[in-house]
Design an enzyme around this catalytic site. Structure first.
Site, PDB file in Angstrom:
ATOM      1  N   ARG A  14       0.864  -1.187   0.000  1.00 16.60           N
ATOM      2  CA  ARG A  14       0.000   0.000   0.000  1.00 16.60           C
ATOM      3  C   ARG A  14       0.897   1.233   0.000  1.00 16.60           C
ATOM      4  O   ARG A  14       1.902   1.284   0.703  1.00 16.60           O
ATOM      5  CB  ARG A  14      -0.915   0.031   1.237  1.00 16.60           C
ATOM      6  N   ASP A  33       4.615  -0.438  -6.836  1.00 20.57           N
ATOM      7  CA  ASP A  33       3.363  -0.781  -7.521  1.00 20.57           C
ATOM      8  C   ASP A  33       2.213   0.012  -6.925  1.00 20.57           C
ATOM      9  O   ASP A  33       1.091  -0.034  -7.418  1.00 20.57           O
ATOM     10  CB  ASP A  33       3.090  -2.289  -7.384  1.00 20.57           C
ATOM     11  N   GLU A  87      -2.229   7.413  -4.986  1.00 20.86           N
ATOM     12  CA  GLU A  87      -2.497   6.737  -6.258  1.00 20.86           C
ATOM     13  C   GLU A  87      -3.936   6.853  -6.727  1.00 20.86           C
ATOM     14  O   GLU A  87      -4.208   6.796  -7.926  1.00 20.86           O
ATOM     15  CB  GLU A  87      -2.109   5.259  -6.180  1.00 20.86           C
ATOM     16  N   HIS A 147      -0.422  -0.306  -9.676  1.00 20.68           N
ATOM     17  CA  HIS A 147      -1.181  -1.244  -8.829  1.00 20.68           C
ATOM     18  C   HIS A 147      -1.650  -2.443  -9.651  1.00 20.68           C
ATOM     19  O   HIS A 147      -2.830  -2.784  -9.686  1.00 20.68           O
ATOM     20  CB  HIS A 147      -2.378  -0.542  -8.176  1.00 20.68           C
TER      21      HIS A 147
HETATM   22  P1  NAI Z   1      -1.727 -11.268   5.153  1.00 18.70           P
HETATM   23  O1  NAI Z   1      -2.803 -10.796   6.062  1.00 18.70           O
HETATM   24  O2  NAI Z   1      -1.669 -12.702   4.792  1.00 18.70           O
HETATM   25  O3  NAI Z   1      -0.298 -10.851   5.748  1.00 18.70           O
HETATM   26  C1  NAI Z   1      -0.018  -9.587   6.279  1.00 18.70           C
HETATM   27  C2  NAI Z   1       1.062  -9.769   7.325  1.00 18.70           C
HETATM   28  O4  NAI Z   1       1.406  -8.469   7.832  1.00 18.70           O
HETATM   29  C3  NAI Z   1       0.616 -10.630   8.510  1.00 18.70           C
HETATM   30  O5  NAI Z   1       1.568 -11.631   8.774  1.00 18.70           O
HETATM   31  C4  NAI Z   1       0.514  -9.621   9.642  1.00 18.70           C
HETATM   32  O6  NAI Z   1       0.837 -10.195  10.914  1.00 18.70           O
HETATM   33  C5  NAI Z   1       1.569  -8.600   9.234  1.00 18.70           C
HETATM   34  N1  NAI Z   1       1.425  -7.338   9.943  1.00 18.70           N
HETATM   35  C6  NAI Z   1       0.308  -6.753  10.431  1.00 18.70           C
HETATM   36  N2  NAI Z   1       0.606  -5.615  11.084  1.00 18.70           N
HETATM   37  C7  NAI Z   1       1.955  -5.486  10.998  1.00 18.70           C
HETATM   38  C8  NAI Z   1       2.860  -4.519  11.485  1.00 18.70           C
HETATM   39  N3  NAI Z   1       2.458  -3.462  12.208  1.00 18.70           N
HETATM   40  N4  NAI Z   1       4.183  -4.686  11.208  1.00 18.70           N
HETATM   41  C9  NAI Z   1       4.608  -5.772  10.509  1.00 18.70           C
HETATM   42  N5  NAI Z   1       3.791  -6.713  10.015  1.00 18.70           N
HETATM   43  C10 NAI Z   1       2.473  -6.577  10.260  1.00 18.70           C
HETATM   44  O7  NAI Z   1      -1.853 -10.363   3.850  1.00 18.70           O
HETATM   45  P2  NAI Z   1      -1.298 -10.668   2.380  1.00 18.70           P
HETATM   46  O8  NAI Z   1      -2.327 -11.408   1.611  1.00 18.70           O
HETATM   47  O9  NAI Z   1       0.057 -11.230   2.477  1.00 18.70           O
HETATM   48  O10 NAI Z   1      -1.231  -9.186   1.786  1.00 18.70           O
HETATM   49  C11 NAI Z   1      -0.293  -8.228   2.278  1.00 18.70           C
HETATM   50  C12 NAI Z   1      -0.654  -6.877   1.726  1.00 18.70           C
HETATM   51  O11 NAI Z   1      -0.428  -6.869   0.315  1.00 18.70           O
HETATM   52  C13 NAI Z   1      -2.131  -6.478   1.870  1.00 18.70           C
HETATM   53  O12 NAI Z   1      -2.379  -5.891   3.121  1.00 18.70           O
HETATM   54  C14 NAI Z   1      -2.315  -5.497   0.751  1.00 18.70           C
HETATM   55  O13 NAI Z   1      -2.075  -4.208   1.262  1.00 18.70           O
HETATM   56  C15 NAI Z   1      -1.227  -5.849  -0.255  1.00 18.70           C
HETATM   57  N6  NAI Z   1      -1.756  -6.314  -1.544  1.00 18.70           N
HETATM   58  C16 NAI Z   1      -1.359  -5.654  -2.691  1.00 18.70           C
HETATM   59  C17 NAI Z   1      -1.824  -6.061  -3.931  1.00 18.70           C
HETATM   60  C18 NAI Z   1      -1.396  -5.385  -5.196  1.00 18.70           C
HETATM   61  O14 NAI Z   1      -1.985  -5.614  -6.266  1.00 18.70           O
HETATM   62  N7  NAI Z   1      -0.370  -4.555  -5.199  1.00 18.70           N
HETATM   63  C19 NAI Z   1      -2.781  -7.170  -4.036  1.00 18.70           C
HETATM   64  C20 NAI Z   1      -3.071  -7.832  -2.776  1.00 18.70           C
HETATM   65  C21 NAI Z   1      -2.594  -7.396  -1.574  1.00 18.70           C
END
Ligand code: NAI
Length: 347
Positions: A237, A261, A266, A298
């Protein structure tokens, strides 16, 4: 069951084939609107059971209030991240469903694609050879093998990214608020405090959600702690990175390269064609002008597999919610409201 009618905001041509495929059989109808959902466009939701929204639609308190007045019952996010929704405010008023995972591979692989493009200068080579310029001047890259990558957020995407990095023979320093069990092997993958990650990583990749804790997790202080020449990857993000601090880091040569990305502002630009316009955002324009910055719009999620999974889960969320009154992919915030929550997924 009666057909469920949904207003689909920020619709793009690539959304329709997969959503049409899954919705017809399930009794869900989508009316596609190209505009984003916000205070100005919320009236379009009148007469619909729900709205289907994406990352740059706005679901803040005033939009939620108006949706409720219009009788809209569900906000179906067709994405995983939900920082654009005021979940706390939505609690007890409107049900918010999301697609928690659709293809962590799509995002992790795009991150690696950007990294390799950047450090092996593929973006430069592509333009040069099209002009029959076969000079190698300025094309020297570096091996990933043996380098240290810092991964912030070791959830679904972060862990796939780590697997790929290990395939390259890289060392991984990980940071997560909730470390994953079994990931730290005490050798090639280690959880470390954030400062140590900043100090020891050649490359830093962000895979955590945007929250109050993670807002500007890469700021001028963080950059000051990093190694000279650090490569910063952000496919999570935009607001995880203070774009102004990043630009300063690039200008001072502290940051060796950045692959983005996502970008803080954005929603004003991404997904649209501004090629004939004068970009007002000086930070974005200056970042894009840098030879060592790569920006994609994105698009990390944009694979056939991900689009199909997004549509299938979104439609299934809607059907499950309307048939049973609950859905395991409902987002919920227990704010002490009297309403009993049935989602079982409160956080
Ligand atoms: P997920 O929920 O599986 O993993 C997120 C991880 O971040 C978890 O392990 C969580 O404990 C950790 N986390 C939470 N708060 C934190 C903090 N303060 N400091 C460090 N780590 C922390 O989510 P997933 O599926 O891996 O997605 C991650 C991110 O990727 C999403 O939140 C989204 O923003 C982004 N995303 C981007 C896309 C794109 O097209 N560019 C598409 C899909 C997701």
């Amino acid at each position: 069951m009666e057909q469920m009618k949904f207003a689909f905001f920020d619709a793009k041509p690539y959304d329709r084939p997969s959503f049409d495929k899954f919705s017809e059989a399930a009794g869900v109808s989508f009316k596609y609107f190209e505009t984003k959902l916000n205070e100005d466009t919320v009236e379009l939701a009148a007469g619909y059971d729900g709205v289907c929204v994406f990352v740059n639609d706005t679901v803040n308190a005033s939009v939620i209030d108006r949706l409720c007045e219009l009788g809209v019952k569900v906000v179906a996010l067709r994405c995983a991240g939900f920082n654009n929704v005021d979940i706390k405010y939505a609690f007890g008023k409107i049900h918010v469903l999301r697609v928690p995972a659709y293809s962590p591979y799509a995002v992790a692989e795009h991150t690696v694609a950007m990294l390799l493009t950047s450090i092996r200068r593929i973006h430069k080579a592509y333009i040069r050879t099209r002009d029959f310029n076969f000079s190698l001047a300025g094309m020297t890259g570096f091996d990933l093998h043996g380098k240290t990558v810092g991964v912030i957020g070791t959830g679904r995407i972060g862990r796939v990214f780590i697997d790929i990095c290990r395939g390259f023979g890289m060392k991984v320093l990980a940071y997560d608020k909730f470390p994953a069990e079994g990931l730290d092997n005490g050798d090639t993958v280690r959880y470390v405090p954030l400062d140590e990650l900043f100090e020891k990583s050649d490359i830093i990749s962000l895979h955590c959600p945007l929250t109050e804790d993670t807002y500007h997790i890469i700021d001028s202080e963080a950059i000051a702690k990093c190694r000279r020449g650090v490569v910063i990857l952000n496919t999570s993000r935009g607001a995880l990175v203070d774009a102004e601090a990043l630009l300063a880091g690039i200008k001072s040569r502290k940051v060796g390269a950045a692959c983005l990305d996502v970008y803080e502002e954005e929603s004003d630009f991404f997904f649209e064609d501004f090629s004939g316009h004068i970009i007002e955002d000086d930070i974005l324009a200056r970042l894009i002008s840098m030879p060592n910055v790569i920006v994609t719009s994105h698009q990390a999620f944009l694979t056939e597999e991900a689009l199909s999974n997004i549509a299938e889960t979104t439609v299934s969320n809607i059907v499950t919610y309307f048939e049973t009154g609950m859905c395991e992919n409902e987002l919920c915030y227990r704010g002490g409201a009297a309403q009993d929550c049935k989602c079982g997924k409160c956080f």
